[in-house]
Design a protein around this motif. Structure first.
Motif, PDB file in Angstrom:
ATOM      1  N   TYR A   1      14.693 -14.450  -3.597  1.00 10.33           N
ATOM      2  CA  TYR A   1      15.674 -14.293  -2.516  1.00 10.33           C
ATOM      3  C   TYR A   1      15.298 -15.050  -1.249  1.00 10.33           C
ATOM      4  N   ASN A   2      14.137 -15.699  -1.256  1.00  9.07           N
ATOM      5  CA  ASN A   2      13.686 -16.527  -0.121  1.00  9.07           C
ATOM      6  C   ASN A   2      13.640 -15.719   1.178  1.00  9.07           C
ATOM      7  N   LYS A   3      13.049 -14.510   1.104  1.00 10.86           N
ATOM      8  CA  LYS A   3      12.984 -13.627   2.271  1.00 10.86           C
ATOM      9  C   LYS A   3      11.562 -13.554   2.833  1.00 10.86           C
ATOM     10  N   ARG A   4      11.499 -13.450   4.155  1.00 12.71           N
ATOM     11  CA  ARG A   4      10.238 -13.199   4.846  1.00 12.71           C
ATOM     12  C   ARG A   4      10.028 -11.692   4.886  1.00 12.71           C
ATOM     13  N   VAL A   5       8.936 -11.246   4.266  1.00 13.31           N
ATOM     14  CA  VAL A   5       8.712  -9.812   4.090  1.00 13.31           C
ATOM     15  C   VAL A   5       7.548  -9.347   4.967  1.00 13.31           C
ATOM     16  N   LEU A   6       7.785  -8.293   5.738  1.00 13.99           N
ATOM     17  CA  LEU A   6       6.703  -7.602   6.437  1.00 13.99           C
ATOM     18  C   LEU A   6       6.340  -6.369   5.624  1.00 13.99           C
ATOM     19  N   TYR A   7       5.071  -6.315   5.213  1.00 11.60           N
ATOM     20  CA  TYR A   7       4.560  -5.165   4.468  1.00 11.60           C
ATOM     21  C   TYR A   7       3.855  -4.224   5.433  1.00 11.60           C
ATOM     22  N   VAL A   8       4.299  -2.962   5.465  1.00 11.28           N
ATOM     23  CA  VAL A   8       3.758  -1.956   6.380  1.00 11.28           C
ATOM     24  C   VAL A   8       3.129  -0.843   5.563  1.00 11.28           C
ATOM     25  N   ASP A   9       1.828  -0.618   5.741  1.00  7.88           N
ATOM     26  CA  ASP A   9       1.068   0.334   4.922  1.00  7.88           C
ATOM     27  C   ASP A   9       0.440   1.378   5.837  1.00  7.88           C
ATOM     28  N   THR A  10       0.876   2.641   5.700  1.00  6.71           N
ATOM     29  CA  THR A  10       0.334   3.726   6.527  1.00  6.71           C
ATOM     30  C   THR A  10      -0.481   4.725   5.717  1.00  6.71           C
ATOM     31  N   ASP A  11      -0.857   4.352   4.509  1.00  8.46           N
ATOM     32  CA  ASP A  11      -1.766   5.148   3.682  1.00  8.46           C
ATOM     33  C   ASP A  11      -3.121   5.253   4.383  1.00  8.46           C
ATOM     34  N   ALA A  12      -3.847   6.338   4.152  1.00  7.22           N
ATOM     35  CA  ALA A  12      -5.180   6.476   4.746  1.00  7.22           C
ATOM     36  C   ALA A  12      -6.140   5.413   4.230  1.00  7.22           C
ATOM     37  N   HIS A  13      -5.892   4.909   3.023  1.00  3.41           N
ATOM     38  CA  HIS A  13      -6.732   3.874   2.429  1.00  3.41           C
ATOM     39  C   HIS A  13      -6.152   2.486   2.727  1.00  3.41           C
ATOM     40  N   HIS A  14      -7.022   1.545   3.001  1.00  2.98           N
ATOM     41  CA  HIS A  14      -6.589   0.179   3.282  1.00  2.98           C
ATOM     42  C   HIS A  14      -5.786  -0.399   2.120  1.00  2.98           C
ATOM     43  N   GLY A  15      -4.704  -1.098   2.445  1.00  5.24           N
ATOM     44  CA  GLY A  15      -3.865  -1.713   1.410  1.00  5.24           C
ATOM     45  C   GLY A  15      -4.460  -3.020   0.923  1.00  5.24           C
ATOM     46  N   ASP A  16      -5.613  -2.925   0.279  1.00  2.00           N
ATOM     47  CA  ASP A  16      -6.410  -4.119  -0.047  1.00  2.00           C
ATOM     48  C   ASP A  16      -5.753  -5.040  -1.055  1.00  2.00           C
ATOM     49  N   GLY A  17      -5.212  -4.475  -2.149  1.00  2.92           N
ATOM     50  CA  GLY A  17      -4.642  -5.320  -3.191  1.00  2.92           C
ATOM     51  C   GLY A  17      -3.516  -6.185  -2.680  1.00  2.92           C
ATOM     52  N   VAL A  18      -2.621  -5.593  -1.906  1.00  5.55           N
ATOM     53  CA  VAL A  18      -1.493  -6.355  -1.356  1.00  5.55           C
ATOM     54  C   VAL A  18      -2.009  -7.405  -0.374  1.00  5.55           C
ATOM     55  N   GLN A  19      -2.935  -7.002   0.493  1.00  8.68           N
ATOM     56  CA  GLN A  19      -3.463  -7.959   1.470  1.00  8.68           C
ATOM     57  C   GLN A  19      -4.068  -9.183   0.801  1.00  8.68           C
ATOM     58  N   TRP A  20      -4.954  -8.973  -0.181  1.00  9.62           N
ATOM     59  CA  TRP A  20      -5.668 -10.119  -0.762  1.00  9.62           C
ATOM     60  C   TRP A  20      -4.725 -11.029  -1.533  1.00  9.62           C
ATOM     61  N   ILE A  21      -3.699 -10.458  -2.169  1.00  8.33           N
ATOM     62  CA  ILE A  21      -2.755 -11.280  -2.936  1.00  8.33           C
ATOM     63  C   ILE A  21      -1.996 -12.234  -2.015  1.00  8.33           C
ATOM     64  N   PHE A  22      -1.724 -11.805  -0.775  1.00  6.59           N
ATOM     65  CA  PHE A  22      -0.956 -12.644   0.149  1.00  6.59           C
ATOM     66  C   PHE A  22      -1.806 -13.170   1.308  1.00  6.59           C
ATOM     67  N   TYR A  23      -3.116 -13.171   1.136  1.00 12.68           N
ATOM     68  CA  TYR A  23      -4.035 -13.496   2.232  1.00 12.68           C
ATOM     69  C   TYR A  23      -3.951 -14.960   2.666  1.00 12.68           C
ATOM     70  N   HIS A  24      -3.432 -15.822   1.793  1.00 16.10           N
ATOM     71  CA  HIS A  24      -3.424 -17.269   2.060  1.00 16.10           C
ATOM     72  C   HIS A  24      -2.065 -17.793   2.520  1.00 16.10           C
ATOM     73  N   THR A  25      -1.078 -16.903   2.646  1.00 18.52           N
ATOM     74  CA  THR A  25       0.277 -17.403   2.940  1.00 18.52           C
ATOM     75  C   THR A  25       0.791 -16.904   4.282  1.00 18.52           C
ATOM     76  N   ASN A  26       1.629 -17.702   4.907  1.00 20.71           N
ATOM     77  CA  ASN A  26       2.282 -17.279   6.148  1.00 20.71           C
ATOM     78  C   ASN A  26       3.725 -16.845   5.904  1.00 20.71           C
ATOM     79  N   GLU A  27       4.094 -16.687   4.630  1.00 15.36           N
ATOM     80  CA  GLU A  27       5.459 -16.275   4.297  1.00 15.36           C
ATOM     81  C   GLU A  27       5.586 -14.767   4.107  1.00 15.36           C
TER      82      GLU A  27
END
Length: 383
Positions: A159-185
């Motif tokens: 869909y060519n969308k710019r997505v903001l991921y918001v994580d309020t879990d007590a544990h760091h959202g590590d998996g999502v962060q590392w998967i998108f760590y290299h992109t500005n999209e």
């Protein structure tokens, strides 16, 4: 625009490691039953999920990992390969038909995405999702496939969308962060208990992304025993600053409720007040900045009797512009679950705070959190 949609089917309850494991999807059924009993969720609001395909899982997961999950779910993967892929560990043990049951959760989140992107609604909720510790080639932290990362990549590529991921879990959202760590999209935002004391030990303020993604990972590690009055101002100020900087097309939020003071697996001291305000603020931000487009998933939450159903219900109420409910829980819900409950069963929407422990280091904790927030805001103000 039509009302928000709620993704649910009993098939989603089958993601279950074993009878003693803390990750228990009965919390999903209890939340659904609570909302139905209160009259705020109707069968016409519910959409049944579809399964994710292997190609969709492959948007973020490696092919050899998907094949390993299939074999592990049949008991056909060797012990050394199980270890290599993070499968059959104490946290994430293998279980029968693991691939089939795990891809249902991913498909449920994709169902929410499609409902929003195809114009059926602006907002959609899949509480069975939020498995943010899954990596591209390895399971971790109760998470086999990372439904959230798959859905974000689906939003980005299809869909060519710019997505903001918001994580309020007590544990760091590590998996999502590392998967998108290299992109500005994609921009990832996680406010969580500091990794000094809690799994996965990551999520420091200085984890900000790399290469084109530098500045597109935002982490707010709050101190252990943080309370509502310290958490909420940090969350609201930094989230809106993040939105203004990134200018997303859509907000995707993970709504773990394990930062509640009664959760057995973390060290934060938040009450129902925070979990009432989080989704209402996200809803406000979506209406203000993303034309109302908001997809939400569940996440952590390990006190399934006293905490999760009431806190998760707030996400759906917020999506529907409803204020937090007050007073006694529905009689039919209490009758359905009170006798099964091994602890004191909650009878009211509000928290019973009789066992809330006052924090002796409150001023010190507040000051550390304010200092951390000031640094984070300086990062956000940088070009």
């Amino acid at each position: 625009m039509t009302k928000p949609v709620y993704i649910y089917d009993d098939a989603l309850l089958k993601y279950r490691f074993n009878s003693t494991h803390p990750f228990n999807q009965m919390r999903l059924k209890m939340t659904t039953d609570l909302l139905m009993a209160s009259g705020h969720l109707k069968t016409t609001d519910i959409i049944k999920p579809r399964e994710a395909t292997d190609d969709e899982l492959g948007l973020v997961h490696k092919k050899d990992y998907i094949e390993a999950v299939k074999l592990a779910g049949k008991g056909e993967l060797s012990p050394d390969k199980l270890e290599n892929f993070g499968l059959d560990t104490e946290d994430t043990p293998s279980f029968e038909d693991m691939h089939e049951k795990s891809r249902m959760l991913v498909g449920a989140t994709l169902t929410a995405v499609e409902a929003v992107m195809e114009g059926k609604c602006n907002k959609a909720l899949n509480l069975s999702g939020g498995l943010h510790h899954g990596f591209s080639g390895r399971a971790g932290g109760f998470c086999v496939y990372n439904d959230t990362a798959v859905a974000i990549e689906y939003l980005r590529t299809k869909y060519n969308k710019r997505v903001l991921y918001v994580d309020t879990d007590a544990h760091h959202g590590d998996g999502v962060q590392w998967i998108f760590y290299h992109t500005n999209e994609v921009m990832t935002y996680s406010i969580h208990e500091t990794g000094r004391y809690l799994f996965p030990g990551t999520g420091s303020l200085t984890e900000r992304g790399t290469e084109e993604g530098f500045g597109y990972a935002v982490n707010l590690p709050i101190d252990a025993f943080t309370e509502d009055d310290s958490f909420l101002p940090i969350f609201k100020a930094t989230l809106e600053a993040t939105i203004k900087k990134f200018k997303p097309d859509i907000i995707f939020s993970q709504n773990g409720v394990d930062a509640h003071f009664r959760d057995p697996m973390t060290h934060l001291s938040l009450t129902a007040r925070t979990f009432e305000e989080i989704p209402r603020f996200v809803n406000e931000m979506a209406d203000k900045y993303t034309e109302g487009k908001w997809i939400a998933v569940g996440g952590g939450g390990y006190n399934i009797w006293q905490v999760v159903p009431r806190m998760w219900a707030q996400v759906w109420l917020a999506m529907n512009d409803q204020q937090p409910l007050r007073g006694r829980l529905p009689k039919s819900y209490i009758e359905q679950y009170e006798e099964k409950c091994p602890v004191e069963f909650p009878l009211y929407w509000e928290d019973d705070l009789k066992d809330y422990m006052q924090i002796p280091r409150r001023n010190e904790i507040d000051e550390k959190n304010r200092s951390m927030m000031s640094r984070a805001m300086r990062y956000l103000e940088q070009e």
